[in-house]
Design an enzyme around this catalytic site. Structure first.
Site, short mmCIF file in Angstrom:
data_model
loop_
_atom_site.label_atom_id
_atom_site.label_comp_id
_atom_site.label_asym_id
_atom_site.label_seq_id
_atom_site.Cartn_x
_atom_site.Cartn_y
_atom_site.Cartn_z
N CYS A 1 -0.83 7.64 -28.42
CA CYS A 1 0.06 6.96 -28.96
C CYS A 1 1.24 6.88 -27.52
CB CYS A 1 0.79 7.05 -30.16
SG CYS A 1 -0.30 6.46 -31.27
N GLY B 1 2.33 13.40 -24.84
CA GLY B 1 1.55 12.94 -24.35
C GLY B 1 0.39 12.05 -25.93
N THR C 1 -0.86 -0.92 -33.03
CA THR C 1 0.00 -0.74 -32.53
C THR C 1 -0.39 -2.25 -31.32
OG1 THR C 1 0.76 1.20 -32.69
CG2 THR C 1 2.09 0.21 -31.24
N LYS D 1 8.21 -1.53 -32.80
CA LYS D 1 7.37 -0.92 -32.99
C LYS D 1 6.95 -0.39 -31.31
CE LYS D 1 3.99 2.64 -32.78
NZ LYS D 1 4.45 3.76 -33.73
N LEU E 1 14.69 16.09 -28.57
CA LEU E 1 15.14 16.23 -27.32
C LEU E 1 14.87 17.52 -27.24
CD1 LEU E 1 19.10 15.82 -27.68
CD2 LEU E 1 17.15 14.61 -26.34
N LYS F 1 0.19 17.91 -29.27
CA LYS F 1 0.45 18.67 -30.21
C LYS F 1 0.25 19.38 -31.50
CE LYS F 1 2.83 15.52 -33.36
NZ LYS F 1 3.42 14.52 -33.82
N LEU G 1 3.88 6.56 -38.56
CA LEU G 1 3.52 7.89 -38.56
C LEU G 1 3.26 8.87 -37.64
CD1 LEU G 1 0.48 8.84 -38.03
CD2 LEU G 1 -0.41 6.81 -40.15
N ARG G 2 3.60 10.25 -37.52
CA ARG G 2 3.33 11.36 -36.50
C ARG G 2 1.84 11.56 -36.99
NH1 ARG G 2 8.79 14.23 -37.40
NH2 ARG G 2 7.98 14.20 -40.03
P1 NAD Z 1 -8.84 5.73 -33.64
O1 NAD Z 1 -9.69 5.41 -33.07
O2 NAD Z 1 -8.39 7.15 -35.00
O3 NAD Z 1 -9.36 5.02 -35.13
C1 NAD Z 1 -10.17 3.63 -35.29
C2 NAD Z 1 -11.11 3.69 -36.11
O4 NAD Z 1 -11.28 1.88 -36.39
C3 NAD Z 1 -12.16 4.07 -35.54
O5 NAD Z 1 -12.49 4.88 -37.06
C4 NAD Z 1 -13.41 3.13 -35.44
O6 NAD Z 1 -14.48 3.91 -35.29
C5 NAD Z 1 -13.25 1.72 -35.81
N1 NAD Z 1 -13.37 0.72 -35.42
C6 NAD Z 1 -13.06 -0.04 -34.52
N2 NAD Z 1 -13.65 -1.50 -34.45
C7 NAD Z 1 -13.70 -1.84 -35.70
C8 NAD Z 1 -14.06 -2.15 -36.77
N3 NAD Z 1 -13.93 -4.01 -35.11
N4 NAD Z 1 -14.67 -2.54 -38.02
C9 NAD Z 1 -14.25 -1.24 -38.26
N5 NAD Z 1 -13.96 -0.17 -37.78
C10 NAD Z 1 -14.03 0.04 -36.63
O7 NAD Z 1 -7.01 5.03 -33.74
P2 NAD Z 1 -6.25 5.75 -34.74
O8 NAD Z 1 -5.30 6.48 -33.65
O9 NAD Z 1 -5.69 5.53 -36.17
O10 NAD Z 1 -4.89 4.22 -33.91
C11 NAD Z 1 -5.26 2.53 -34.45
C12 NAD Z 1 -4.51 1.97 -34.23
O11 NAD Z 1 -2.79 2.31 -35.30
C13 NAD Z 1 -3.95 2.10 -32.74
O12 NAD Z 1 -3.52 0.89 -32.78
C14 NAD Z 1 -2.60 3.02 -33.04
O13 NAD Z 1 -2.33 2.57 -31.64
C15 NAD Z 1 -2.09 2.91 -33.54
N6 NAD Z 1 -1.16 3.98 -33.80
C16 NAD Z 1 -1.74 5.48 -34.35
C17 NAD Z 1 -0.93 6.13 -34.59
C18 NAD Z 1 -1.61 7.48 -34.31
O14 NAD Z 1 -0.55 8.56 -34.07
N7 NAD Z 1 -3.42 7.90 -34.16
C19 NAD Z 1 0.92 6.39 -34.77
C20 NAD Z 1 0.91 4.72 -35.47
C21 NAD Z 1 -0.23 3.38 -34.91
#
Ligand code: NAD
Length: 429
Positions: free
Chosen positions: A260, A257, A121, A204, A250, A320, A153-154
């Site tokens: 995201c 929290g 994001t 997004k 709602l 959650k 995704l959630r």
């Molecule tokens: P996360 O922290 O669970 O996973 C990120 C992974 O990236 C980690 O395993 C980390 O070790 C790895 N990483 C970091 N730097 C790296 C590099 N240089 N090379 C290879 N791997 C590397 O994060 P997440 O929750 O999966 O979120 C990732 C993105 O997706 C964020 O931008 C987040 O805002 C977005 N997002 C998250 C969700 C959610 O529900 N978690 C939903 C939609 C979007």
């Protein structure tokens, strides 16, 4: 297709697994060597319903691989997804250093045409920066396209959300990349919306901010319900029956929290500011959300008078239900505040305790809801785990010193709890 996913966390690992499940060959890359070793050994570092079985199956079918080498991912894949963290900075803006690092690393390894897809994001116009960076660091003349493919995704239902999405959005500036993206996503049989890069990125942030707004809106309504004797659940049901409004998001409670919403809303405020717009509405959304936890604690202090040395049980630490993720969890914030005020707190969460024990040693955890309630002078519900609904509440009431319940997620039925002999408080009803 051959696909690489850089970043194997909640988004990357689940996305990669679902791509493999529909028949693609996927390499999940991560720079956390311990995580890669764990995955290779068949251990899944996160909890998501259904994920473990799918990983096992697709590893066995040799469609899902893990590596710490981004070079291997870029070399072997036509499409390279970026799913690394985009955490908040102190001023609310986004730390894009992870995305920038990966863009440079991809550039160093790219030898022939690749589609680089940003799934993290990010603020609007990040895709342009990623393209600029790759162009600068790659060998001259190497062809590539950058695509924005936000993820909706959630956590807690990530596998289902990815396999059956409401829509798939991607922003592209080239027909070649668009064709490849259609190939990636056609097995999912979901509506595909193609936009320009900037619009996809904005979709997004605008979506998450709108969902947060719905939560803060109903929490504000809950305050009016409490003051007027109305029931927020009935109000939400009445509002939500209108198709233009919808019942989802709602749910009055402790507020949002997680990793995201908090960061995405403050990022959107910051981005808007940089683009010359003062997004006052979203600032209010944030304020209502921050106040919600405090209002709950005030309720607790009003009834228990002094928290110091009170024995309090807490059910729920994850941000959650159905997840082990405790990042920016309101439950953690509340637990820490109670500990700070001298309460003797025992907390339980079905999946979030390992991470809580690692990161918040000040919060004492126990192995069951019954242990948390035993001898307690109050029991707090901080996470909407459905499992808590089916606890033996008679046993819990009998084991508590004084049977007070503070249900921060409106999980239980007030009249039922009262008839079981509890003094029961919830939010907006
Ligand atoms: P996360 O922290 O669970 O996973 C990120 C992974 O990236 C980690 O395993 C980390 O070790 C790895 N990483 C970091 N730097 C790296 C590099 N240089 N090379 C290879 N791997 C590397 O994060 P997440 O929750 O999966 O979120 C990732 C993105 O997706 C964020 O931008 C987040 O805002 C977005 N997002 C998250 C969700 C959610 O529900 N978690 C939903 C939609 C979007």
């Amino acid at each position: 297709m051959n696909i690489a996913i850089v970043g194997s966390g909640y988004v990357g690992l689940v996305t990669g697994t679902c791509f493999a499940e529909v028949g693609h060959n996927v390499i999940c890359v991560d720079n956390d060597d311990a995580k890669v070793a764990q995955l290779k050994a068949g251990k899944i570092p996160i909890y998501e319903p259904g994920l473990e079985d799918l990983i096992r199956k697709n590893v066995q079918l040799k469609r899902l691989h893990f590596t710490n080498s981004i070079g291997e991912g870029v070399e072997k894949s036509q499409v390279v997804f970026i799913a690394v963290p985009t955490p908040p900075q102190h001023d609310g803006s986004v730390d894009l250093s992870y995305v920038e690092t990966v863009a440079r690393q991809i550039a160093e390894h790219i030898k022939e045409y690749r589609v680089v897809v940003d799934k993290s994001t990010v603020p609007v116009k990040t895709g342009e920066k990623v393209a600029e960076t790759i162009r600068r660091y790659a060998k001259p003349g190497v062809e590539f396209d950058v695509v924005s493919n936000p993820e909706f995704l959630r956590e807690g239902s990530a596998v289902e959300d990815l396999m059956k999405p409401d829509r798939i959005v991607f922003g592209v500036n080239s027909s070649k990349a668009s064709a490849l993206m259609h190939e990636v996503y056609s097995p999912f049989n979901a509506p595909i919306m193609v936009t320009d890069l900037n619009s996809a990125e904005l979709i997004k942030h605008a979506s998450n901010s709108f969902l947060a707004l719905k939560i803060s809106y109903i929490n504000a309504v809950a305050a009016i319900c409490e003051a007027s004797g109305a029931d927020v659940e009935k109000v939400a049901a009445g509002m939500g029956a209108d198709k233009r409004i919808g019942r989802q998001f709602l749910n009055a409670g402790l507020g949002y929290g997680g990793s995201c919403f908090p960061k995405d809303i403050s990022a959107f405020i910051k981005i808007s500011e940089e683009l010359g717009y003062n997004f006052q509405l979203l600032k209010e959304v944030e304020k209502i959300n921050a106040d919600q936890g405090e209002r709950f604690l005030k309720k607790l202090r009003d009834k228990l008078w002094v928290l110091k040395d009170k024995k309090i049980g807490q059910l729920g630490l994850a941000f959650k239900g159905n997840t082990d993720d405790i990042r920016m969890s309101v439950g953690i914030r509340i637990a820490e505040q109670m500990v700070k005020e001298g309460a003797s707190l025992l907390a339980y969460d079905p999946k979030g305790m390992e991470k809580c024990n690692q990161l918040h040693p000040d919060i004492k955890t126990v192995n069951s809801a019954y242990e948390a309630a035993n001898g307690a002078e109050a029991l707090i519900i901080a996470t909407e785990w459905v499992d808590f609904k089916s606890l033996d509440w008679v046993k819990i009431r009998e084991s508590m010193r004084t049977p007070l319940i503070f249900d921060g997620r409106n999980l239980l039925d007030p009249s039922e709890m009262k008839s079981l002999g509890f003094e029961y408080y919830s939010v907006g009803r």
